[in-house]
Motif scaffolding. Sequence first.
Motif, PDB file in Angstrom:
ATOM      1  N   PRO A 225     -30.186  16.944 -28.986  1.00  0.00           N
ATOM      2  CA  PRO A 225     -30.909  15.921 -29.759  1.00  0.00           C
ATOM      3  C   PRO A 225     -30.696  16.145 -31.256  1.00  0.00           C
ATOM      4  O   PRO A 225     -30.474  17.265 -31.693  1.00  0.00           O
ATOM      5  N   LYS A 226     -30.801  15.032 -32.002  1.00  0.00           N
ATOM      6  CA  LYS A 226     -30.493  15.063 -33.433  1.00  0.00           C
ATOM      7  C   LYS A 226     -31.297  16.118 -34.191  1.00  0.00           C
ATOM      8  O   LYS A 226     -30.752  16.866 -35.003  1.00  0.00           O
ATOM      9  N   LEU A 227     -32.593  16.180 -33.895  1.00  0.00           N
ATOM     10  CA  LEU A 227     -33.458  17.103 -34.615  1.00  0.00           C
ATOM     11  C   LEU A 227     -33.037  18.542 -34.346  1.00  0.00           C
ATOM     12  O   LEU A 227     -33.032  19.399 -35.227  1.00  0.00           O
ATOM     13  N   ARG A 228     -32.677  18.820 -33.072  1.00  0.00           N
ATOM     14  CA  ARG A 228     -32.251  20.175 -32.707  1.00  0.00           C
ATOM     15  C   ARG A 228     -30.963  20.541 -33.435  1.00  0.00           C
ATOM     16  O   ARG A 228     -30.781  21.679 -33.855  1.00  0.00           O
ATOM     17  N   VAL A 229     -30.072  19.567 -33.574  1.00  0.00           N
ATOM     18  CA  VAL A 229     -28.811  19.837 -34.280  1.00  0.00           C
ATOM     19  C   VAL A 229     -29.107  20.286 -35.712  1.00  0.00           C
ATOM     20  O   VAL A 229     -28.543  21.255 -36.202  1.00  0.00           O
ATOM     21  N   ILE A 230     -30.048  19.585 -36.340  1.00  0.00           N
ATOM     22  CA  ILE A 230     -30.376  19.940 -37.728  1.00  0.00           C
ATOM     23  C   ILE A 230     -31.075  21.293 -37.786  1.00  0.00           C
ATOM     24  O   ILE A 230     -30.665  22.193 -38.534  1.00  0.00           O
ATOM     25  N   VAL A 231     -32.118  21.461 -36.977  1.00  0.00           N
ATOM     26  CA  VAL A 231     -32.967  22.643 -37.101  1.00  0.00           C
ATOM     27  C   VAL A 231     -32.274  23.887 -36.569  1.00  0.00           C
ATOM     28  O   VAL A 231     -32.304  24.944 -37.180  1.00  0.00           O
ATOM     29  N   LYS A 232     -31.621  23.741 -35.411  1.00  0.00           N
ATOM     30  CA  LYS A 232     -31.090  24.928 -34.745  1.00  0.00           C
ATOM     31  C   LYS A 232     -29.641  25.218 -35.169  1.00  0.00           C
ATOM     32  O   LYS A 232     -29.223  26.366 -35.222  1.00  0.00           O
ATOM     33  N   HIS A 233     -28.875  24.178 -35.425  1.00  0.00           N
ATOM     34  CA  HIS A 233     -27.453  24.413 -35.689  1.00  0.00           C
ATOM     35  C   HIS A 233     -27.081  24.348 -37.173  1.00  0.00           C
ATOM     36  O   HIS A 233     -26.243  25.101 -37.621  1.00  0.00           O
ATOM     37  N   ALA A 234     -27.710  23.420 -37.913  1.00  0.00           N
ATOM     38  CA  ALA A 234     -27.329  23.306 -39.323  1.00  0.00           C
ATOM     39  C   ALA A 234     -28.128  24.269 -40.207  1.00  0.00           C
ATOM     40  O   ALA A 234     -27.561  25.037 -40.974  1.00  0.00           O
ATOM     41  N   LEU A 235     -29.444  24.270 -40.066  1.00  0.00           N
ATOM     42  CA  LEU A 235     -30.278  25.044 -40.994  1.00  0.00           C
ATOM     43  C   LEU A 235     -29.958  26.541 -41.053  1.00  0.00           C
ATOM     44  O   LEU A 235     -29.879  27.093 -42.147  1.00  0.00           O
ATOM     45  N   PRO A 236     -29.770  27.215 -39.900  1.00  0.00           N
ATOM     46  CA  PRO A 236     -29.497  28.660 -40.005  1.00  0.00           C
ATOM     47  C   PRO A 236     -28.278  28.971 -40.863  1.00  0.00           C
ATOM     48  O   PRO A 236     -28.175  30.049 -41.426  1.00  0.00           O
TER      49      PRO A 236
END
Lengths: 318, 546
Positions: A225-236
């Motif tokens: 899901p889009k939010l997971r991509v941002i929070v889990k994959h992009a932010l770290p």
Amino acid sequence: MNRILLMVLQRFGLGLLTLFVVSIIIFVGVEFLPGDIAEALLGQGASPENVAALRHELGLDRPAHIRYIDWWAGVMQGDLGTSLANRRDIAELITFRLSNTLFLALTAAVISVPLALILGVLAALYRNGIYDRSVNIATLGAVSAPEFLTAYVLILYFSVKLGWFPSLSNIDVNTSFIDKLHQVTLPAVTLMAVILAYMMRMVRASIINLLASAYIEMAHLKGMPKLRVIVKHALPNAWAPIANIIAISLAYLVVGVVVVEVVFIYPGLGQLMVDSVSNRDIPVVQACAMIFAGTYILLNLTADIVSICTNPRLLHPK
Amino acid sequence: MTNRLLEIRNLEIDGESDEVWHEIIKGLDLDLDRGEVLGLIGESGAGKSTLGLAAMNFVRPGCRIRGGTIRFDGQELTEQSETTLRKLRGVRIAYVAQSAAASFNPAHQLIDQFSEIPVVHKVKSRQDAEADAKDLYRRVLLPDPNGIGYRYPHQVSGGQLQRAMTAMALSCRPDLIIFDEPTTALDVTTQIEVLTTIRDIVREFNTAAIYISHDLAVVAQMADRIMVLRYGELVEESTTRQMMSDPKMDYTKSLWAVRSFKKEAETAATEINPVVKVDNVTAGYGEEDILKNVTFEIHRGQTVAIVGESGSGKSTAARVITGLLPPRLGEVQFSGEALPKSFKSRNKDQLRHVQMIYQMADTALNPRQRIRNIIGRPLSFYLNLRGKQKEERIRELLSLIELEPDLYIDRYPDELSGGQKQRVSIARALAAEPEFIICDEVTSALDQLVAEGILRLLDRLQREFNLAYMFITHDLATVKAIADNVVVMLQGEIVEQGPKTDVFSPPHHEYTELLLSSVPEMDPDWLNELIAHREKHGVMTSTSTS
């Protein structure tokens, strides 16, 4: 872990070295200015004998390098010396000013950092949309205007025409917190206008850069899901660039404070420094410069440590 | 119930560049049955990846699907909501990317990236997913299958990452996997291992696959059926065996072309003093030695090919010769005289005689300079040519590299194709009138037909000007085509060197044998036979140390 500790210590040592170099540059710089404090205090009509006597009294007739070494000796013992202009203890003189400056800078930072992050991430997500474009135009405008201009425009509208906020900051030891906030509003907004815009644009750019990477595409292709991509994959992977952006902006904030304090006659460190430069009050200038430089270095050090501690290659060596 | 898994009809996809939309895929059809492996082949820009991703109804940013239908297992994907599509991706259709190193998130452990697919899609619990990951890691032959998942991507080698990604694609046992050039970034010896793994695993799970590659020989090993694409259109489609034995279209036949090019006659060393001699050189970065006691020589008019896998020290050797990396021990001689170790202490003439052509012409040419200035600079720097003389020489050089001077002299690099840019790089090297040119992977970024043109040009120039070439490459087909002498390198040391005919004919050094036998051949049975042969004889199969 040892490697990380070593890198942090290394950076810290470099920071101290920078501080030392800054102190020399400031000392030499002020030394080169025409005139000295004796002339500044006694005025133009003073006789040469009086000026020489005052010089001797203040110890200004000693060679520059001796005075510089003396000053360091004092600093090492925790003594910043006394102001040449009014003989007051510098540590005492600075404490109140510093707390005012920190209050102003923190107010601006507390509001602008989270706001810049949110606006920046949103602009990256809805890039090239109407939101992105209008935010871009607004922030570009804010960045382009110099602080003093923004400050005077704000004063014109909000204190002269509307009368909502004072144009001069009148703060002393007894001013209440609420009253302080009211006084600090216009200077804080001036500062925010610049760093908010800058931070937001940098956050937007670094997130867009990140979202173009192959592992982000992979996350989408894994059906995340889009939010997971941002929070889990992009932010770290974004902490390092974002920490750098914030550190540079906050450092800029501390420097930008000087101009803003002068415009609003805000009783902060910046104003003290400007006054002291014009009376050639070297010990006070030195103390202020050390504090500004120290803050700058500390902020950059923090950013370095954050980038080191969030880099998997350094955290988990082969 | 029909056996058809994927049916694409009349698909049209547009891409945007500089605010102009142009067609990338021009009305393609594609059919795929359950368990079938379809190969997509074509040069860069043919639309292979775009078509592969479209099977998941996914387009990259800056692209849009303009028309056509994509029917997956009876479901029309172009009409589905983003949420429905999301639930399909990773679960029923999975993707294996070209560069596993870039496609694994550097911030998470491999097993976390594996498990998140079944867990987020609620197919398996976290515990079951991890157990399954370890089982699959074992099946794709990863070392230490129980522990490797807890490593981060940078702690694992490229070939291992590519297998881990294949395992990850299988996490939800999809019906279809899209393999997008999964071995292109790997060395030949590693490529074999990954190819074998992929093929076995696809058969074992009876997964349908779309296998995308620009390398016909690789696709021949993997696919049941092949589609040849060019400019977003289908050129030819048939079963693999038929395509290999009897290609119908000229374009398909031309894909073999580079393998048919061969240097006319081999040149033997004529004089006693070689143009360049690398004498017992040891060099490296920091504490580490990348080159260890390396000695070889290159004679006038000869091409010496340096072959080896990534990390074997090929490019380091070039840096030592050019003086960019002063060696720790040993020296480089030019026509019998020792060259100063660093380029900084070499004189203009010494610099002039050693020129270099790079792999990426894109980055080696200044994008803000016109061709006139790019070629003109060495003319004025080395040869003091000015004004009319210089202009004439630039035009002469452009004619030499087969570019019409009037048409190209005032262009910027961006206004040239990849092959033309590489030609300009060659002209720039020639402008210095060198005796020796280092060609560092000069054809690897180019499509086969274009690469062949470059090789022919280099060959012609060599004969005309009696040039010596040092040709760095990992592509043995190129070596066979152009080299006189071959130097085989492994982990910074020379394992074998000599005339091409000697090195390439038995008996080989063990490593040379491994390299040679690992180059894919057009025969669809090649991989089977090779694996059978290697198992039977128990030969060296890998050089990987990690």
